[in-house]
Design a protein around this motif. Structure first.
Motif, short mmCIF file in Angstrom:
data_model
loop_
_atom_site.label_atom_id
_atom_site.label_comp_id
_atom_site.label_asym_id
_atom_site.label_seq_id
_atom_site.Cartn_x
_atom_site.Cartn_y
_atom_site.Cartn_z
N ASP A 54 -12.05 3.89 5.01
CA ASP A 54 -11.12 3.90 6.21
C ASP A 54 -12.08 4.96 7.25
N GLU A 90 -7.99 3.68 -1.32
CA GLU A 90 -8.46 3.81 0.18
C GLU A 90 -8.67 5.33 0.40
N ASP A 125 -3.54 4.74 -0.46
CA ASP A 125 -4.22 5.41 0.54
C ASP A 125 -4.03 6.81 0.67
N LYS A 155 0.87 -1.42 0.09
CA LYS A 155 -0.08 0.10 0.03
C LYS A 155 0.96 1.30 -0.02
MG MG Z 1 -6.01 4.14 5.83
#
Ligand code: MG
Length: 357
Positions: free
Chosen positions: A226, A201, A176, A149
Motif C-alpha cells: 500500500d 498488507e 494491515d 481487514k
Molecule cells: Mg493500508
C-alpha cells in the motif's frame, strides 16, 4: 469531517478527517475531485494543508486555462513537480469527473469497468479489547461482508488474529500493518504466516521495496503493498523485485486516477491482482474508488466504506449507499454520480481559494 469512531492504526488515531476538494470548471460543466491525505503527515509525507498549498501555488496555476484532452496530458503538465501525489490527484480526479460529465458517460464505464456492481470488504481499526474486536467482526459477518481487514500493530498482534480465526474459521481475514515493522520482526511474521491470512498488507517501511522482497521470500502468505506504491514506477519495480503478490490501489496515493489506471494495467499484464483502498474520503472521493473497483483486475473486495458508516454527516449528494449488504453499485449517471452538498461543504470548509484563468 468528524468521524463517528476514532480511526486507530499503527501510525496514530484520527478523530476527524481533513480532505481537499477541487471543483474544476470548463465550458459551463463542473467536475469534482477529492484527495484525502489526512490532517498530519503520518500515513505519507503529505497532509491536507500542504496539499491545499501545493495545488493553490504550483499545480493549479500550471493547468489553469489550458485545453487538456486526457489525464496523461494533465499529468505531463504537472510533470515538472516532484512527488506530491496527493496534490496531483486532487486535480487529476477532478479532471476525470469533468471529462466524464462532458462526455455524458458514467466514470466507471469511461475507464473500462466491466460491471457496475462490486464486492466490498470492511476494515476494523484497533479496538479497546479483543472481545470488542470479536463483536465488531461478528457485526461485519452478520452484515454480510465476505472479508475483514484488521489493523495490526505492536501491542495488537498475533493473538488478536488467532482469536478472530478461532471464532470465524472460514472468514477471509487479512491484516494491515501500516509500516509498523522491520525485518527484525521476522519471527513474528513466521508465526503470522501459520494463520491462513489472505494477505499481510504493508508490513515494512513506507517506500521500502527491497526488504519487502526479502520478507516475501521468507513467508508464504502474500504481501500486499500500500504505502510503498506511490507511482506506476514503484509498482513496476515492486513486481520486478518480487516485493509483493498484491497491490492495493488508492487513486490519491498514486497521483490520481490516470496513474491508478496505469498501475492497474501494469499489474494485470504481470499477473499481479489488485484491489481498491480507501483514505476515509467523503462520498465524493469514495465514488471514484467505486468506479476504480469495476476494473477487471480488481480481484479482492475493496475498502469502500459508505459515508454513513464513517461520518456523522457526509458530504456527497446523493449519498453513497451499499446496494446489498456487502456490495456497492456505481451510478448510471455521467461522471462520478455525486457532488458535495453545498450546505454541508460550507459548514465543514476551513479554507477556500478560487483560481481563474
Ligand atoms: Mg493500508
Amino acid at each position: 469531517m468528524p468521524l463517528i469512531t476514532p480511526w486507530k492504526t499503527a501510525y496514530g488515531s484520527d478523530d476527524a478527517v481533513e480532505s481537499v476538494l477541487v471543483r474544476m470548471v470548463s465550458g459551463g460543466v463542473e467536475g469534482w475531485g477529492e484527495s484525502c491525505p489526512l490532517g498530519s503527515p503520518t500515513y505519507s509525507p503529505e497532509y491536507a494543508a500542504g496539499v491545499f498549498n501545493v495545488v493553490r501555488d504550483f499545480m493549479g496555476p500550471r493547468i489553469l486555462g489550458r485545453a487538456i484532452e486526457s489525464g496523461r496530458q494533465l499529468q505531463d503538465r504537472l510533470g515538472c513537480f516532484k512527488g506530491n501525489p496527493f496534490a496531483r490527484a486532487a486535480l487529476d480526479v477532478a479532471w476525470w469527473d469533468l471529462h466524464a460529465r462532458r462526455e455524458g458517460q458514467p466514470l466507471w464505464r469511461l475507464i473500462g469497468g466491466v460491471s457496475p456492481s462490486i464486492d466490498v470488504g470492511t476494515a476494523l481499526g484497533v479496538a479497546q479489547s479483543v472481545d470488542k474486536l470479536i463483536d465488531n467482526v461478528r457485526q461485519a459477518v452478520d452484515a454480510g461482508f465476505k472479508r475483514v481487514k484488521l489493523k495490526y500493530c505492536p501491542g495488537w498482534e498475533t493473538s488478536i488474529v488467532e482469536s478472530v480465526k478461532q471464532a470465524f474459521p472460514k472468514l477471509v481475514v487479512h491484516v494491515d500493518c501500516n509500516c509498523a515493522y522491520t525485518l527484525d520482526d521476522l519471527p513474528m511474521f513466521e508465526r503470522l504466516d501459520q494463520l491462513g491470512l489472505a494477505m499481510i498488507e504493508q508490513p515494512l517501511g513506507y517506500g521500502d521495496l527491497v526488504d519487502h522482497a526479502e520478507l516475501q521470500r521468507r513467508i508464504t502468505t502474500p504481501i500486499c503493498l500500500d504505502e510503498s506504491i506511490a507511482s506506476p514506477r514503484d509498482a513496476q519495480q515492486a513486481i520486478k523485485l518480487g516485493s509483493c503478490r498484491w497491490i492495493n490501489i488508492k487513486p490519491a496515493r498514486v497521483g490520481g486516477l490516470t496513474e491508478a489506471l496505469k498501475i492497474h494495467d501494469i499489474c494485470q499484464q504481470a499477473g499481479v491482482p489488485c484491489w481498491v483502498g480507501s483514505m476515509l474520503e467523503s462520498g465524493v472521493g469514495t465514488s471514484v474508488l467505486v468506479a476504480l473497483g469495476t476494473l477487471p483486475n480488481m480481484k479482492y473486495p475493496g475498502d469502500i466504506l459508505p459515508g454513513d458508516k464513517l461520518y456523522e454527516r457526509d458530504l456527497a449528494s446523493p449519498a453513497i449507499r451499499l446496494s446489498d449488504p456487502a456490495r456497492i453499485t456505481a451510478p448510471a449517471i455521467p461522471g462520478i454520480g455525486c457532488a458535495p452538498d453545498p450546505q454541508q461543504l460550507t459548514s465543514m470548509t476551513t479554507e477556500r481559494i478560487v483560481l481563474e484563468a
